[in-house]
Design a protein around this motif. Sequence first.
Motif, short mmCIF file in Angstrom:
data_model
loop_
_atom_site.label_atom_id
_atom_site.label_comp_id
_atom_site.label_asym_id
_atom_site.label_seq_id
_atom_site.Cartn_x
_atom_site.Cartn_y
_atom_site.Cartn_z
N ASN A 60 0.83 -1.19 0.00
CA ASN A 60 0.00 0.00 0.00
C ASN A 60 0.88 1.25 0.00
O ASN A 60 1.70 1.45 0.89
CB ASN A 60 -0.93 0.00 1.21
CG ASN A 60 -1.91 1.16 1.18
OD1 ASN A 60 -1.56 2.29 1.50
ND2 ASN A 60 -3.16 0.87 0.82
N TYR A 61 0.70 2.09 -0.99
CA TYR A 61 1.52 3.29 -1.18
C TYR A 61 1.50 4.20 0.04
O TYR A 61 2.54 4.61 0.55
CB TYR A 61 1.00 4.03 -2.42
CG TYR A 61 1.59 5.40 -2.65
CD1 TYR A 61 2.94 5.55 -2.96
CD2 TYR A 61 0.79 6.54 -2.61
CE1 TYR A 61 3.48 6.80 -3.21
CE2 TYR A 61 1.32 7.80 -2.86
CZ TYR A 61 2.66 7.92 -3.16
OH TYR A 61 3.19 9.16 -3.40
N TYR A 62 0.32 4.53 0.53
CA TYR A 62 0.21 5.48 1.63
C TYR A 62 0.68 4.89 2.95
O TYR A 62 1.25 5.59 3.80
CB TYR A 62 -1.23 6.01 1.73
CG TYR A 62 -1.61 6.83 0.52
CD1 TYR A 62 -1.14 8.12 0.35
CD2 TYR A 62 -2.43 6.29 -0.47
CE1 TYR A 62 -1.46 8.86 -0.78
CE2 TYR A 62 -2.75 7.03 -1.60
CZ TYR A 62 -2.27 8.32 -1.76
OH TYR A 62 -2.59 9.04 -2.87
N GLU A 63 0.49 3.59 3.12
CA GLU A 63 0.98 2.95 4.33
C GLU A 63 2.51 2.97 4.35
O GLU A 63 3.12 3.19 5.39
CB GLU A 63 0.47 1.50 4.40
CG GLU A 63 0.87 0.81 5.70
CD GLU A 63 0.11 -0.49 5.91
OE1 GLU A 63 0.78 -1.53 6.12
OE2 GLU A 63 -1.13 -0.46 5.86
N ASP A 64 3.12 2.74 3.19
CA ASP A 64 4.58 2.81 3.12
C ASP A 64 5.09 4.16 3.59
O ASP A 64 6.10 4.26 4.30
CB ASP A 64 5.04 2.60 1.67
CG ASP A 64 5.18 1.13 1.31
OD1 ASP A 64 4.97 0.28 2.18
OD2 ASP A 64 5.48 0.85 0.13
N ILE A 65 4.39 5.23 3.18
CA ILE A 65 4.87 6.57 3.50
C ILE A 65 4.59 6.96 4.95
O ILE A 65 5.45 7.51 5.65
CB ILE A 65 4.21 7.60 2.55
CG1 ILE A 65 4.69 7.38 1.11
CG2 ILE A 65 4.53 9.03 2.99
CD1 ILE A 65 4.00 8.25 0.09
N PHE A 66 3.38 6.64 5.43
CA PHE A 66 2.93 7.24 6.69
C PHE A 66 2.85 6.29 7.89
O PHE A 66 2.75 6.75 9.01
CB PHE A 66 1.57 7.90 6.48
CG PHE A 66 1.61 9.01 5.47
CD1 PHE A 66 2.43 10.11 5.66
CD2 PHE A 66 0.88 8.95 4.30
CE1 PHE A 66 2.50 11.13 4.74
CE2 PHE A 66 0.93 9.97 3.37
CZ PHE A 66 1.74 11.06 3.58
N ARG A 67 2.85 5.01 7.66
CA ARG A 67 2.70 4.10 8.80
C ARG A 67 4.01 3.40 9.18
O ARG A 67 4.23 3.08 10.35
CB ARG A 67 1.62 3.05 8.51
CG ARG A 67 0.22 3.65 8.44
CD ARG A 67 -0.85 2.56 8.44
NE ARG A 67 -2.19 3.12 8.31
CZ ARG A 67 -2.90 3.60 9.32
NH1 ARG A 67 -2.40 3.61 10.54
NH2 ARG A 67 -4.11 4.10 9.12
N PHE A 124 1.67 16.58 -0.34
CA PHE A 124 0.87 16.29 0.83
C PHE A 124 0.71 17.55 1.69
O PHE A 124 1.43 18.53 1.52
CB PHE A 124 1.52 15.16 1.66
CG PHE A 124 1.61 13.86 0.92
CD1 PHE A 124 0.52 13.00 0.83
CD2 PHE A 124 2.78 13.49 0.28
CE1 PHE A 124 0.59 11.81 0.15
CE2 PHE A 124 2.87 12.30 -0.41
CZ PHE A 124 1.78 11.45 -0.48
N THR A 126 7.42 9.57 -7.20
CA THR A 126 7.04 10.58 -6.22
C THR A 126 6.06 11.54 -6.89
O THR A 126 5.87 11.49 -8.10
CB THR A 126 8.27 11.36 -5.71
OG1 THR A 126 9.05 11.79 -6.85
CG2 THR A 126 9.13 10.49 -4.80
N GLU A 127 5.47 12.42 -6.10
CA GLU A 127 4.33 13.18 -6.60
C GLU A 127 4.66 14.59 -7.09
O GLU A 127 3.77 15.39 -7.31
CB GLU A 127 3.22 13.23 -5.53
CG GLU A 127 2.64 11.84 -5.25
CD GLU A 127 1.30 11.90 -4.54
OE1 GLU A 127 0.49 12.79 -4.85
OE2 GLU A 127 1.09 11.07 -3.65
N TYR A 167 -1.06 3.15 -5.94
CA TYR A 167 -0.28 4.31 -6.38
C TYR A 167 -1.17 5.26 -7.18
O TYR A 167 -2.00 4.81 -7.97
CB TYR A 167 0.91 3.86 -7.23
CG TYR A 167 2.13 3.56 -6.39
CD1 TYR A 167 3.24 4.41 -6.42
CD2 TYR A 167 2.18 2.46 -5.56
CE1 TYR A 167 4.36 4.16 -5.65
CE2 TYR A 167 3.30 2.18 -4.78
CZ TYR A 167 4.38 3.05 -4.83
OH TYR A 167 5.48 2.81 -4.05
#
Length: 432
Positions: A95-102, A173, A220-221, A310
Motif C-alpha cells: 500500500n503506497y500510503y501505508e509505506d509513507i505514513f505508517r 501532501f 514521487t508526486e 499508487y
Amino acid sequence: MKKNIFLITLLLIATLHTSFGQSKIKVIKAGKLIDVVTGTVLLNQIILVDSNIIIEIGSSIAIPENAEIIDLSNATVLPGLIDCHTHLTYQSGDNYYEDIFRNSPIDYAILAHVYAKRTLHAGFTMVRDVGADHLIDISLRNAINYGSIDGPRMLVSTFGLGCTGGHADLTGFNPNIDWKYNKDFTGVADGENEIRKRVRNNVKWGADWIKFMASGGVLTEEETSGLPQYSFEEMKALCDEAHLWGRKVCAHAHGTEAIKLAVKAGVSSIEHGSLIDAEGIQLMKDKGVYLVADIYVDEYILAEYTKKGYPEKILNKERMIGKLQRENFQKAATAGVKIAYGTDAGVYPHGWNGKQFYYMVKFGLKPMQAIQSATINAADLLYWKDKIGSITKGKLADIIAVEGNPLDDITILENVKFVMKDGNVYKNELTK
C-alpha cells in the motif's frame, strides 16, 4: 631441564600459530568459465582460492594436498555479479500510503538484512546502494562487513540530495505532516552553500558515494520527471565538494537537459537516463560517464503498482517514461556509451535483480555485453576493478555458478545456484 622445557614450549606455540595462521586452500573445478575480460569461454579450469583471494587459475594446475574441492564441472562459472543501483533498506509494500505514513525506520531496518541475504543468494556479491533514509544503509553495510549478517559488499550513499519540493522531498501532501521528516537529517538542500553542507554531512555519516536528483522522478508526486531540479551551478558545487572529499557522484536523471547538466558538472554515472538524446549520448561518450538504466522495472511497476494504490499521475509518468527509456537505452548502447548494470531493486522485490539481463539483451546488448555490464564494467564504475569484476589472479574470490550457459539463454542468471563471496560459500545447490 627448565631451558629445554622453555624451548619446547616456544616451538609448540610457533607450530600452533603457523597451523592456525594458514588458510585452507579451496579448489573450484569449473566446467565452463566466462572470462569477462576477453569475452570468451574457457573450458575445464581450475581456480585456487586462499582465504579470500584467487591465487591461481588455469587448465593444468596441480591441486594442493588437503585442499577443499568444489566440483562445478557441470556448471558455468562467472565472477560475482554487481548491481550499481539498489535500495536494500526498502522494498515496496502492498500500500503506497501505508509505506509513507505508517512504517517507521525500525520497520525498514528490521527487514533490511532479509533483503541483503536475498540479493547475495541471487548471485550479487556487491552493490552500490543509492539512497536510504535514517542511515540504515550505513548500519547494514557495517554489519555485513563485520560478518554479523549475510549480504553483498555494499557501497552506500545515505541521503539522496535534492531540492525542496523535488524527488528527494515529501511532495504533494499537507505540509503539516512534514513532522515525519527531520529537515536537519535529510538530503533536501537548496543553493550552493547548503548543498555543500549536505555533501559534508553525508561524508561525515559514512557515505561512500554521493547521489543527487538532477531531475524529477517517477515514483514521487512532484509534477514532472524530465525537468532539471538543480541549476548547473548547484550541480557543479555538489560534484566539486564530493570530489574534494574523495567521493564520486551519481545523478538520478530522467530528463534530457538534466542529463547533460549532470555530465558537465562531473558525475561518474547517470541513473535511469530515460530521455537522453543524441547530444547527451555523445557527451557521455566524450566524458566516459556510465549509463545505469533500470530497464526491467517498468514491467513490474505497470503490472503491480495499481494494486498497491499508487496515484494515477505516478502510473502515467511511468507509462510515458518506461517506453522511451528502453528506446533510448538501445540508442545509447548502439552508440557505445559505457553501460553498468543497475536495477533499482527495492522498487521491485530484492532477489529479482537478475531479471534485468533479459531486457538488456532484448534492447540492444549481446549476452556477453550484458554479463560484462554486471561484472567488469560495474567494477570499473565503482573504482573496484583491481579487486573484483573478473575471475583473475590476485582479485577477491567473488564467484558464482549456474546450470547451463547464460550466453545461450541469459535468463539462466535469474537462478544462480552457487555463490561465493570473499572466499566463503553462501549458497551451493550444485554439489553435495
